[in-house]
Enzyme design. Structure first.
Site, PDB file in Angstrom:
ATOM      1  N   LYS A   1       0.922  -1.179   0.079  1.00  0.00           N
ATOM      2  CA  LYS A   1      -0.071  -0.174  -0.032  1.00  0.00           C
ATOM      3  C   LYS A   1       0.954   1.144   0.020  1.00  0.00           C
ATOM      4  O   LYS A   1       2.014   1.170   0.343  1.00  0.00           O
ATOM      5  CB  LYS A   1      -0.952   0.100   1.317  1.00  0.00           C
ATOM      6  CG  LYS A   1      -1.917   0.781   1.141  1.00  0.00           C
ATOM      7  CD  LYS A   1      -3.284  -0.117   0.604  1.00  0.00           C
ATOM      8  CE  LYS A   1      -4.371   0.758   0.269  1.00  0.00           C
ATOM      9  NZ  LYS A   1      -5.689  -0.045  -0.091  1.00  0.00           N
TER      10      LYS A   1
ATOM     11  N   ASN B   1     -16.033   5.749  -4.260  1.00  0.00           N
ATOM     12  CA  ASN B   1     -16.196   4.459  -5.200  1.00  0.00           C
ATOM     13  C   ASN B   1     -17.018   3.230  -4.712  1.00  0.00           C
ATOM     14  O   ASN B   1     -17.763   2.690  -5.376  1.00  0.00           O
ATOM     15  CB  ASN B   1     -14.499   4.252  -5.519  1.00  0.00           C
ATOM     16  CG  ASN B   1     -14.610   3.015  -6.385  1.00  0.00           C
ATOM     17  OD1 ASN B   1     -14.504   1.850  -5.836  1.00  0.00           O
ATOM     18  ND2 ASN B   1     -14.739   3.139  -7.852  1.00  0.00           N
TER      19      ASN B   1
ATOM     20  N   GLY C   1      -5.908   2.321  -7.103  1.00  0.00           N
ATOM     21  CA  GLY C   1      -6.604   3.578  -6.372  1.00  0.00           C
ATOM     22  C   GLY C   1      -6.858   3.082  -4.965  1.00  0.00           C
ATOM     23  O   GLY C   1      -6.942   1.923  -4.542  1.00  0.00           O
ATOM     24  N   ASP C   2      -7.408   4.056  -4.062  1.00  0.00           N
ATOM     25  CA  ASP C   2      -7.805   3.845  -2.710  1.00  0.00           C
ATOM     26  C   ASP C   2      -8.443   5.289  -2.435  1.00  0.00           C
ATOM     27  O   ASP C   2      -8.946   6.077  -3.519  1.00  0.00           O
ATOM     28  CB  ASP C   2      -6.867   3.352  -1.787  1.00  0.00           C
ATOM     29  CG  ASP C   2      -7.592   3.016  -0.396  1.00  0.00           C
ATOM     30  OD1 ASP C   2      -8.049   1.842  -0.395  1.00  0.00           O
ATOM     31  OD2 ASP C   2      -7.400   3.694   0.482  1.00  0.00           O
TER      32      ASP C   2
HETATM   33  P1  NDP Z   1     -13.407   7.413  -2.046  1.00  0.00           P
HETATM   34  O1  NDP Z   1     -12.171   8.503  -1.923  1.00  0.00           O
HETATM   35  O2  NDP Z   1     -13.974   6.986  -3.478  1.00  0.00           O
HETATM   36  O3  NDP Z   1     -14.374   7.350  -1.011  1.00  0.00           O
HETATM   37  C1  NDP Z   1     -14.174   7.610   0.426  1.00  0.00           C
HETATM   38  C2  NDP Z   1     -15.439   7.983   0.886  1.00  0.00           C
HETATM   39  O4  NDP Z   1     -15.402   7.873   2.435  1.00  0.00           O
HETATM   40  C3  NDP Z   1     -15.921   9.401   0.795  1.00  0.00           C
HETATM   41  O5  NDP Z   1     -17.345   9.421   0.883  1.00  0.00           O
HETATM   42  C4  NDP Z   1     -15.481  10.192   2.033  1.00  0.00           C
HETATM   43  O6  NDP Z   1     -15.906  11.445   2.258  1.00  0.00           O
HETATM   44  C5  NDP Z   1     -15.736   9.227   3.139  1.00  0.00           C
HETATM   45  N1  NDP Z   1     -14.393   9.161   4.015  1.00  0.00           N
HETATM   46  C6  NDP Z   1     -12.935   9.316   3.886  1.00  0.00           C
HETATM   47  N2  NDP Z   1     -12.505   9.321   5.048  1.00  0.00           N
HETATM   48  C7  NDP Z   1     -13.391   9.545   5.858  1.00  0.00           C
HETATM   49  C8  NDP Z   1     -13.342  10.136   7.186  1.00  0.00           C
HETATM   50  N3  NDP Z   1     -12.060  10.324   7.924  1.00  0.00           N
HETATM   51  N4  NDP Z   1     -14.518  10.322   7.791  1.00  0.00           N
HETATM   52  C9  NDP Z   1     -15.518  10.050   7.406  1.00  0.00           C
HETATM   53  N5  NDP Z   1     -15.621   9.703   5.900  1.00  0.00           N
HETATM   54  C10 NDP Z   1     -14.731   9.697   5.272  1.00  0.00           C
HETATM   55  O7  NDP Z   1     -12.595   6.070  -1.590  1.00  0.00           O
HETATM   56  P2  NDP Z   1     -13.028   4.502  -1.607  1.00  0.00           P
HETATM   57  O8  NDP Z   1     -14.407   4.525  -1.724  1.00  0.00           O
HETATM   58  O9  NDP Z   1     -12.324   3.994  -2.810  1.00  0.00           O
HETATM   59  O10 NDP Z   1     -12.500   3.698  -0.294  1.00  0.00           O
HETATM   60  C11 NDP Z   1     -13.457   3.589   0.823  1.00  0.00           C
HETATM   61  C12 NDP Z   1     -12.846   2.545   1.642  1.00  0.00           C
HETATM   62  O11 NDP Z   1     -12.982   1.393   0.891  1.00  0.00           O
HETATM   63  C13 NDP Z   1     -11.492   2.847   2.029  1.00  0.00           C
HETATM   64  O12 NDP Z   1     -11.619   2.221   3.577  1.00  0.00           O
HETATM   65  C14 NDP Z   1     -10.854   1.970   1.228  1.00  0.00           C
HETATM   66  O13 NDP Z   1      -9.467   1.599   1.729  1.00  0.00           O
HETATM   67  C15 NDP Z   1     -11.675   0.837   0.892  1.00  0.00           C
HETATM   68  N6  NDP Z   1     -11.390  -0.049  -0.040  1.00  0.00           N
HETATM   69  C16 NDP Z   1     -11.316   0.686  -1.494  1.00  0.00           C
HETATM   70  C17 NDP Z   1     -11.221  -0.166  -2.581  1.00  0.00           C
HETATM   71  C18 NDP Z   1     -11.323   0.372  -3.843  1.00  0.00           C
HETATM   72  O14 NDP Z   1     -10.956  -0.481  -5.063  1.00  0.00           O
HETATM   73  N7  NDP Z   1     -11.308   1.610  -4.138  1.00  0.00           N
HETATM   74  C19 NDP Z   1     -10.955  -1.551  -2.471  1.00  0.00           C
HETATM   75  C20 NDP Z   1     -11.160  -2.152  -1.132  1.00  0.00           C
HETATM   76  C21 NDP Z   1     -11.304  -1.292  -0.155  1.00  0.00           C
HETATM   77  P3  NDP Z   1     -15.346  12.783   1.733  1.00  0.00           P
HETATM   78  O15 NDP Z   1     -15.411  12.688   0.327  1.00  0.00           O
HETATM   79  O16 NDP Z   1     -15.868  13.918   2.561  1.00  0.00           O
HETATM   80  O17 NDP Z   1     -13.663  12.617   2.325  1.00  0.00           O
HETATM   81  O1  2IT Z   2      -7.867  -1.984  -0.415  1.00  0.00           O
HETATM   82  C1  2IT Z   2      -7.797  -2.305  -1.520  1.00  0.00           C
HETATM   83  O2  2IT Z   2      -7.841  -3.592  -1.894  1.00  0.00           O
HETATM   84  C2  2IT Z   2      -7.482  -1.576  -2.562  1.00  0.00           C
HETATM   85  N1  2IT Z   2      -7.707  -0.208  -2.296  1.00  0.00           N
HETATM   86  C3  2IT Z   2      -7.628  -1.877  -4.012  1.00  0.00           C
HETATM   87  C4  2IT Z   2      -6.212  -2.386  -4.348  1.00  0.00           C
HETATM   88  C5  2IT Z   2      -5.820  -2.746  -5.718  1.00  0.00           C
HETATM   89  O3  2IT Z   2      -4.878  -3.250  -6.140  1.00  0.00           O
HETATM   90  O4  2IT Z   2      -6.690  -2.805  -6.799  1.00  0.00           O
END
Ligand code: NDP
Ligand code: 2IT
Length: 452
Positions: free
Chosen positions: A130, A244, A169-170
């Protein structure tokens, strides 16, 4: 004869704590794994002899670097950039990049540690990593984000490669950021390859990668429900986040007939008592992905949506069958867990990484709530990243149906592994199941590869 030590779990935890000071999130993630794995390896001396568990808690490599950049007014800024290459027993390092002001070494070590086990569960040849930065793209212009991404990649490019380490991404890193990062990598290396996943469809990306984590989460939930001879149809579902993962979890949950009651961002949350419709979802996606606005604006647009400012959706007292935290780590605490249980919760699955505090998990376990841990439930994203890597390697581009079929198959298989290892009478301990199933794979590979 090699010397063996019979450490207790307390001694082991104390050692990890002592050698990783000021890293609470990392220690929390390690604790979840060791609580399950320690008892499992007690009667298996081969693991102890080669200190597999201890070796697993030390990252192979941590890279920390300066990321200087210039804003639109000409002011110079500098952020910290990171890549934690944690473990490559099963394949090249793989895991996302997070850009958020809260990013620090503890958070990236917890995320990369989790990623090792998550990637193992997918069955694909992927190690765990990461990275990211304490840079926050929110409120920045496209040009500022581009300059930041270019500066970030100007250092990161030396450490990654399509057979070495493949970022994605994340939080805070979506298609815009992936584009800028890939563009700079290509320029510096003069190579067009699958070094990053989440690329645009026309330049090496995979169908369904944006949807994969949210869809995968719902496929996993559907499997959990199916074992209880139930389905998502008409279930009342609370979701946090609006990025996302949350967006596509909502989309798939609606498709399967669930009533999705909420979404949120870091400013507050929305509730739609009758359940969000596809019209609401389209507006949410436009608001978040194009306008980059705040979720409160949805309440201005729709009369049937209410907004609560400066509060967590997990503090809303509303009846729900299913909770899907999809925002960030430790967003759901003990009191909120108690209130969810009181309001009828039957199942929780983690779309985010480690969104429940240890105290919250304790409540869910005590009350035998079906609990899908993130390393299993949100593995769909990295799984389709793995499929994107395969397509890149063979110069292929698969259709949506094929990718969806593969994603479903992988999520079903992950569920099956967790179920098999975690079944205990009438209840399934998915935390135990996920950690043991993943540990066996990673530890097996580490034993086979020697002390390296
Ligand atoms: P995004 O940046 O697309 O969205 C994040 C969301 O969470 C936003 O709505 C954001 O609000 C909110 N958020 C972030 N930080 C905080 C905080 N400190 N308090 C409250 N709300 C918060 O990220 P993703 O949707 O990609 O990721 C969300 C979660 O899923 C993370 O834990 C990530 O690690 C996990 N994840 C993501 C994957 C992926 O493929 N993208 C895969 C597996 C897990 P705001 O816009 O106001 O910051
Ligand atoms: O937390 C996760 O699994 C991710 N943000 C996706 C990682 C990836 O390599 O697609």
């Amino acid at each position: 004869m090699p010397k063996t030590t019979s450490e207790t779990i307390h001694e082991f935890t104390a050692h990890v704590k002592q050698t990783n000071p000021n890293e609470p999130e990392f220690l929390q993630a390690v604790k979840e794994v060791t609580e399950v794995v320690f008892p499992f390896i007690q009667d298996k001396p081969e693991y102890e002899k080669s200190s597999v568990l201890k070796r697993l808690t030390v990252p192979d490599r941590v890279i920390i670097f300066a990321v200087p950049w210039v804003d639109d007014d000409g002011t110079v800024h500098v952020n910290k950039g990171y890549r934690v290459q944690f473990n490559s027993a099963l394949g090249p390092y793989k895991g996302g990049l997070r850009f958020h002001s809260s990013v620090n070494l503890s958070i990236l070590k917890f995320l990369s540690f989790e990623q090792i086990f998550k990637n193992a569960l997918t069955g694909l040849p992927l190690g765990g990593a990461k990275g990211g930065s304490d840079f926050n793209p929110s409120g920045k212009s496209d040009a500022e984000v581009m300059r930041f991404c270019q500066s970030f990649m100007s250092e990161l490019y030396r450490h990654i490669g399509h057979e070495k380490d493949i970022p994605a991404g994340d939080i805070g890193v979506g298609s815009r950021e992936i584009g800028y990062l890939f563009g700079q990598y290509k320029r510096l290396q003069n190579e067009f390859n699958g070094v990053i996943t989440g690329k645009g469809l026309d330049w090496g990306g995979s169908e369904l990668r944006p949807e994969a984590t949210g869809y995968g989460l719902i496929y996993f939930v559907a499997e959990m429900l199916q074992k209880k001879e139930e389905s998502l149809d008409d279930k009342r579902v609370l979701i946090s986040g609006s990025g996302n993962v949350a967006q596509y979890a909502i989309e798939k949950a609606l498709e399967l007939g669930a009533r999705v009651l909420s979404a949120s961002d870091s400013s507050g949350y929305i509730i739609c008592e009758d359940g969000l419709s596809s019209k609401h979802l389209a507006a949410l996606m436009k608001l978040k992905n194009e306008k980059r606005g705040r979720i409160s604006e949805l309440a201005d647009e729709f009369d049937d949506i209410t907004y609560t400012d400066n509060a967590s959706v997990w503090s809303a007292t509303i009846e729900a069958d299913i909770a899907l935290p999809c925002a960030t780590q430790n967003e759901l605490d003990e009191d909120q867990a108690k209130s969810l249980v009181k309001n009828g919760l039957k199942l929780l699955a983690e779309g985010a990484n480690m969104p429940c505090t240890q105290e919250a998990i304790h409540i869910f376990r005590k009350d035998k709530i079906l609990f899908g841990p993130g390393k299993a439930a949100n593995a769909g994203g990295v799984a389709v990243s793995g499929l994107e890597m395969s397509q890149n390697a063979y110069n292929q581009s698969w259709g949506k149906e094929k990718v969806d079929e593969q994603l479903k198959k992988i999520m079903k298989n992950i569920h099956e592994q967790c179920y098999r290892q975690g079944k205990d009478g009438n209840h399934t301990d998915y935390i135990k199941g996920a950690n043991i199933a993943a540990f066996k794979k990673v530890a097996g590979a580490m034993l086979a590869q020697g002390i390296v």
